[in-house]
Write a protein that holds these residues in place. Structure first.
Motif, PDB file in Angstrom:
ATOM      1  N   SER A 147       0.827  -1.208   0.000  1.00 13.78           N
ATOM      2  CA  SER A 147       0.000   0.000   0.000  1.00 13.78           C
ATOM      3  C   SER A 147       0.861   1.258   0.000  1.00 13.78           C
ATOM      4  O   SER A 147       0.591   2.210  -0.743  1.00 13.78           O
ATOM      5  N   TRP A 148       1.927   1.272   0.814  1.00 12.85           N
ATOM      6  CA  TRP A 148       2.757   2.470   0.923  1.00 12.85           C
ATOM      7  C   TRP A 148       3.599   2.674  -0.331  1.00 12.85           C
ATOM      8  O   TRP A 148       3.701   3.784  -0.855  1.00 12.85           O
ATOM      9  N   GLY A 149       4.180   1.604  -0.845  1.00 12.12           N
ATOM     10  CA  GLY A 149       4.951   1.734  -2.071  1.00 12.12           C
ATOM     11  C   GLY A 149       4.096   2.213  -3.233  1.00 12.12           C
ATOM     12  O   GLY A 149       4.511   3.068  -4.020  1.00 12.12           O
ATOM     13  N   THR A 150       2.890   1.677  -3.352  1.00 16.84           N
ATOM     14  CA  THR A 150       1.973   2.093  -4.414  1.00 16.84           C
ATOM     15  C   THR A 150       1.599   3.559  -4.269  1.00 16.84           C
ATOM     16  O   THR A 150       1.580   4.315  -5.248  1.00 16.84           O
ATOM     17  N   ALA A 151       1.283   3.976  -3.044  1.00 17.96           N
ATOM     18  CA  ALA A 151       0.916   5.375  -2.800  1.00 17.96           C
ATOM     19  C   ALA A 151       2.064   6.314  -3.146  1.00 17.96           C
ATOM     20  O   ALA A 151       1.857   7.380  -3.747  1.00 17.96           O
ATOM     21  N   LEU A 152       3.290   5.929  -2.790  1.00 18.35           N
ATOM     22  CA  LEU A 152       4.447   6.775  -3.101  1.00 18.35           C
ATOM     23  C   LEU A 152       4.693   6.847  -4.604  1.00 18.35           C
ATOM     24  O   LEU A 152       5.065   7.905  -5.134  1.00 18.35           O
ATOM     25  N   ALA A 153       4.495   5.744  -5.296  1.00 22.20           N
ATOM     26  CA  ALA A 153       4.652   5.750  -6.757  1.00 22.20           C
ATOM     27  C   ALA A 153       3.665   6.726  -7.392  1.00 22.20           C
ATOM     28  O   ALA A 153       4.012   7.495  -8.295  1.00 22.20           O
ATOM     29  N   ILE A 154       2.423   6.715  -6.921  1.00 18.96           N
ATOM     30  CA  ILE A 154       1.399   7.627  -7.439  1.00 18.96           C
ATOM     31  C   ILE A 154       1.760   9.073  -7.121  1.00 18.96           C
ATOM     32  O   ILE A 154       1.660   9.962  -7.980  1.00 18.96           O
ATOM     33  N   LEU A 155       2.199   9.326  -5.894  1.00 19.29           N
ATOM     34  CA  LEU A 155       2.612  10.670  -5.488  1.00 19.29           C
ATOM     35  C   LEU A 155       3.752  11.185  -6.362  1.00 19.29           C
ATOM     36  O   LEU A 155       3.709  12.316  -6.872  1.00 19.29           O
ATOM     37  N   LEU A 156       4.774  10.371  -6.526  1.00 15.81           N
ATOM     38  CA  LEU A 156       5.945  10.783  -7.299  1.00 15.81           C
ATOM     39  C   LEU A 156       5.601  10.994  -8.768  1.00 15.81           C
ATOM     40  O   LEU A 156       6.139  11.883  -9.432  1.00 15.81           O
ATOM     41  N   ASN A 157       4.687  10.193  -9.283  1.00 15.18           N
ATOM     42  CA  ASN A 157       4.230  10.356 -10.658  1.00 15.18           C
ATOM     43  C   ASN A 157       3.491  11.680 -10.831  1.00 15.18           C
ATOM     44  O   ASN A 157       3.715  12.420 -11.806  1.00 15.18           O
ATOM     45  N   LYS A 158       2.624  12.002  -9.885  1.00 16.37           N
ATOM     46  CA  LYS A 158       1.884  13.268  -9.947  1.00 16.37           C
ATOM     47  C   LYS A 158       2.817  14.466  -9.890  1.00 16.37           C
ATOM     48  O   LYS A 158       2.494  15.541 -10.396  1.00 16.37           O
ATOM     49  N   ASN A 159       3.972  14.260  -9.271  1.00 12.58           N
ATOM     50  CA  ASN A 159       4.937  15.356  -9.123  1.00 12.58           C
ATOM     51  C   ASN A 159       5.868  15.482 -10.323  1.00 12.58           C
ATOM     52  O   ASN A 159       6.860  16.203 -10.271  1.00 12.58           O
ATOM     53  N   GLY A 160       5.562  14.755 -11.405  1.00 12.08           N
ATOM     54  CA  GLY A 160       6.295  14.928 -12.650  1.00 12.08           C
ATOM     55  C   GLY A 160       7.519  14.058 -12.817  1.00 12.08           C
ATOM     56  O   GLY A 160       8.324  14.277 -13.732  1.00 12.08           O
ATOM     57  N   ASN A 161       7.691  13.059 -11.957  1.00 13.76           N
ATOM     58  CA  ASN A 161       8.838  12.173 -12.072  1.00 13.76           C
ATOM     59  C   ASN A 161       8.511  10.963 -12.955  1.00 13.76           C
ATOM     60  O   ASN A 161       7.350  10.593 -13.121  1.00 13.76           O
ATOM     61  N   LYS A 162       9.547  10.370 -13.524  1.00 14.43           N
ATOM     62  CA  LYS A 162       9.411   9.144 -14.299  1.00 14.43           C
ATOM     63  C   LYS A 162       9.506   7.984 -13.320  1.00 14.43           C
ATOM     64  O   LYS A 162      10.571   7.716 -12.742  1.00 14.43           O
ATOM     65  N   VAL A 163       8.408   7.264 -13.101  1.00 12.67           N
ATOM     66  CA  VAL A 163       8.311   6.326 -11.983  1.00 12.67           C
ATOM     67  C   VAL A 163       8.143   4.888 -12.459  1.00 12.67           C
ATOM     68  O   VAL A 163       7.368   4.592 -13.367  1.00 12.67           O
ATOM     69  N   THR A 164       8.893   3.995 -11.786  1.00  8.14           N
ATOM     70  CA  THR A 164       8.750   2.548 -11.964  1.00  8.14           C
ATOM     71  C   THR A 164       8.354   1.961 -10.617  1.00  8.14           C
ATOM     72  O   THR A 164       8.897   2.346  -9.570  1.00  8.14           O
ATOM     73  N   LEU A 165       7.422   1.021 -10.631  1.00  8.55           N
ATOM     74  CA  LEU A 165       6.996   0.334  -9.412  1.00  8.55           C
ATOM     75  C   LEU A 165       7.368  -1.138  -9.534  1.00  8.55           C
ATOM     76  O   LEU A 165       6.933  -1.826 -10.455  1.00  8.55           O
ATOM     77  N   TRP A 166       8.198  -1.603  -8.579  1.00 11.14           N
ATOM     78  CA  TRP A 166       8.647  -2.995  -8.606  1.00 11.14           C
ATOM     79  C   TRP A 166       7.788  -3.868  -7.712  1.00 11.14           C
ATOM     80  O   TRP A 166       7.544  -3.552  -6.547  1.00 11.14           O
ATOM     81  N   CYS A 167       7.329  -4.994  -8.258  1.00 13.70           N
ATOM     82  CA  CYS A 167       6.503  -5.954  -7.523  1.00 13.70           C
ATOM     83  C   CYS A 167       7.337  -7.173  -7.140  1.00 13.70           C
ATOM     84  O   CYS A 167       8.264  -7.553  -7.853  1.00 13.70           O
ATOM     85  N   PHE A 168       6.965  -7.816  -6.033  1.00 17.12           N
ATOM     86  CA  PHE A 168       7.670  -9.007  -5.578  1.00 17.12           C
ATOM     87  C   PHE A 168       7.511 -10.171  -6.542  1.00 17.12           C
ATOM     88  O   PHE A 168       8.402 -10.999  -6.690  1.00 17.12           O
ATOM     89  N   SER A 169       6.348 -10.259  -7.190  1.00 20.52           N
ATOM     90  CA  SER A 169       6.081 -11.433  -8.026  1.00 20.52           C
ATOM     91  C   SER A 169       5.543 -11.025  -9.393  1.00 20.52           C
ATOM     92  O   SER A 169       4.961  -9.951  -9.567  1.00 20.52           O
ATOM     93  N   GLU A 170       5.732 -11.912 -10.329  1.00 18.76           N
ATOM     94  CA  GLU A 170       5.221 -11.689 -11.679  1.00 18.76           C
ATOM     95  C   GLU A 170       3.694 -11.686 -11.671  1.00 18.76           C
ATOM     96  O   GLU A 170       3.061 -10.921 -12.417  1.00 18.76           O
ATOM     97  N   GLU A 171       3.100 -12.515 -10.845  1.00 16.17           N
ATOM     98  CA  GLU A 171       1.642 -12.560 -10.745  1.00 16.17           C
ATOM     99  C   GLU A 171       1.086 -11.222 -10.263  1.00 16.17           C
ATOM    100  O   GLU A 171       0.101 -10.712 -10.827  1.00 16.17           O
ATOM    101  N   GLU A 172       1.711 -10.669  -9.247  1.00 19.30           N
ATOM    102  CA  GLU A 172       1.293  -9.364  -8.733  1.00 19.30           C
ATOM    103  C   GLU A 172       1.428  -8.294  -9.812  1.00 19.30           C
ATOM    104  O   GLU A 172       0.547  -7.451 -10.001  1.00 19.30           O
ATOM    105  N   LYS A 173       2.514  -8.345 -10.549  1.00 23.41           N
ATOM    106  CA  LYS A 173       2.755  -7.386 -11.624  1.00 23.41           C
ATOM    107  C   LYS A 173       1.665  -7.459 -12.686  1.00 23.41           C
ATOM    108  O   LYS A 173       1.121  -6.436 -13.132  1.00 23.41           O
ATOM    109  N   LYS A 174       1.307  -8.670 -13.086  1.00 18.92           N
ATOM    110  CA  LYS A 174       0.304  -8.851 -14.139  1.00 18.92           C
ATOM    111  C   LYS A 174      -1.063  -8.316 -13.711  1.00 18.92           C
ATOM    112  O   LYS A 174      -1.780  -7.696 -14.517  1.00 18.92           O
ATOM    113  N   VAL A 175      -1.427  -8.534 -12.458  1.00 18.73           N
ATOM    114  CA  VAL A 175      -2.721  -8.050 -11.954  1.00 18.73           C
ATOM    115  C   VAL A 175      -2.757  -6.528 -11.963  1.00 18.73           C
ATOM    116  O   VAL A 175      -3.743  -5.914 -12.405  1.00 18.73           O
ATOM    117  N   ILE A 176      -1.677  -5.905 -11.492  1.00 16.36           N
ATOM    118  CA  ILE A 176      -1.651  -4.439 -11.441  1.00 16.36           C
ATOM    119  C   ILE A 176      -1.637  -3.856 -12.847  1.00 16.36           C
ATOM    120  O   ILE A 176      -2.318  -2.862 -13.135  1.00 16.36           O
TER     121      ILE A 176
END
Length: 346
Positions: A11-40
């Motif tokens: 939850s916190w990593g996702t929220a920070l990724a959204i915050l940083l994206n809104k602030n004009g940064n180029k953002v990558t979000l890393w997931c622990f698993s490929e399954e989690e990545k595919k769902v998101i």
């Protein structure tokens, strides 16, 4: 604009990724698993940890940490504290000395009693590390609800770079050079929040919680000063600010777990029901050990440790706290009595 990767899609990593994206940064979000990545990627939503919040399409989602770390200016670590060392050891070969690391995890390592920035610095000593802390529930940050936090680092330049990267009209960021104080405040308030939840679960009132929070902050400050922190840090956002929000909000998984324990459920049952990492449980052991190591009186920490790990009844713990030997509120108060009162001679 900075190239930023957030390592950890809770939850916190996702929220920070959204915050940083809104602030004009180029953002990558890393997931622990490929399954989690595919769902998101498919839903553009973190259904497990932050449902109902849209993840912008221009945030890149990956489960490949080598790819995630490549060519980034800032690396944000948003991983539960007990997994930080193992993950950092995996990441280390792909992190270079020019990258700034921002620790966003609030916890202590049980075996070494190190803070998260100390753990990270051990694993990647070639990098400058900072820590983000303060009253910042992911559910609110992701929805652009205003708050203020603090960034701490041994390097003023690094702290200011991170401050500029994160600060928005809805997310105010202060700097503070007291790294140990900022991290201790963020970690130990989770333990007090567990106790606050237990108080709620027992059906006690606002007076009880106010007393608990106040004396809890005394204990946090007492230990922090013994470890070299500045006592003023605990009066700030990473101290009393984070303590208030974590002890009073239902967003707080520490408080929710405490409520369940106060209602009679076991620690295992409470953790299963909360379904997310409860950092206060991990930090309680380290806090208890630190109180012994530094010979610091921390009765609330001691009692919560006994409730969590020794099977002590929460009601019994409250009675034992209330019936401790009589004390003066401030340790140095005895020598100041004559400035405020005159004793009647009988």
């Amino acid at each position: 604009m900075k190239r930023v990767v957030v390592m950890g899609a809770g939850s916190w990593g996702t929220a920070l990724a959204i915050l940083l994206n809104k602030n004009g940064n180029k953002v990558t979000l890393w997931c622990f698993s490929e399954e989690e990545k595919k769902v998101i990627e498919k839903t553009r939503e973190n259904l497990s940890f932050l449902p109902g919040v849209l993840i912008p399409n221009d945030i890149e989602i990956t489960s490949d940490f080598v790819e995630a770390l490549f060519n980034k200016d800032i690396v944000v670590i948003a991983i539960p504290s007990k997994f930080v060392r193992d993950n950092m050891e995996n990441f280390a070969p792909y992190i270079n000395s020019k990258q700034i690391i921002v620790n966003a995890s609030k916890g202590l390592e049980n075996d070494t009693l190190l803070t998260m920035s100390q753990v990270i610095s051990e694993v990647v000593p070639h990098c400058l590390v900072s820590t983000l802390s303060g009253p910042s529930h992911a559910e609110e940050v992701a929805k652009d609800i205003p708050t203020a936090c603090v960034i701490s680092s041994k390097s003023k330049k690094v702290a200011e770079i991170v401050q500029d990267t994160f600060m928005t009209p809805k997310f105010r960021v202060y700097t503070n050079p007291d790294l140990i104080g900022v991290e201790l405040g963020g970690a130990l308030k989770n333990v007090i929040a567990l106790a606050a939840g237990i108080v709620d679960g027992l059906g006690f009132g606002d007076n009880t919680k106010a007393a608990l929070m106040t004396r809890g902050m005394v204990e946090i400050t007492r230990l922090g000063v013994a470890m070299g922190a500045d006592f003023q840090t605990f009066n700030g956002l990473s101290g009393i600010g984070d303590l208030i929000v974590t002890c009073t909000s239902m967003h707080s998984r520490n408080r929710r777990a405490g409520i369940l324990i106060g209602q009679g459920k076991s620690l295992e049952e409470a953790l299963k029901e909360v379904k997310m990492v409860v950092e206060g449980v991990n930090s309680a052991t380290a806090a208890y050990k630190l109180s012994k190591k530094y010979n610091v009186e921390m009765p609330i920490i001691q009692e919560i440790y006994k409730v969590l790990f020794e099977g002590k009844s929460p009601k019994e713990a409250v009675v034992d706290l209330m019936m401790r030997d009589k004390k003066i509120e401030h340790q140095k108060e005895e020598i100041h009595w004559n400035h405020y009162v005159s004793w009647e001679k009988e």
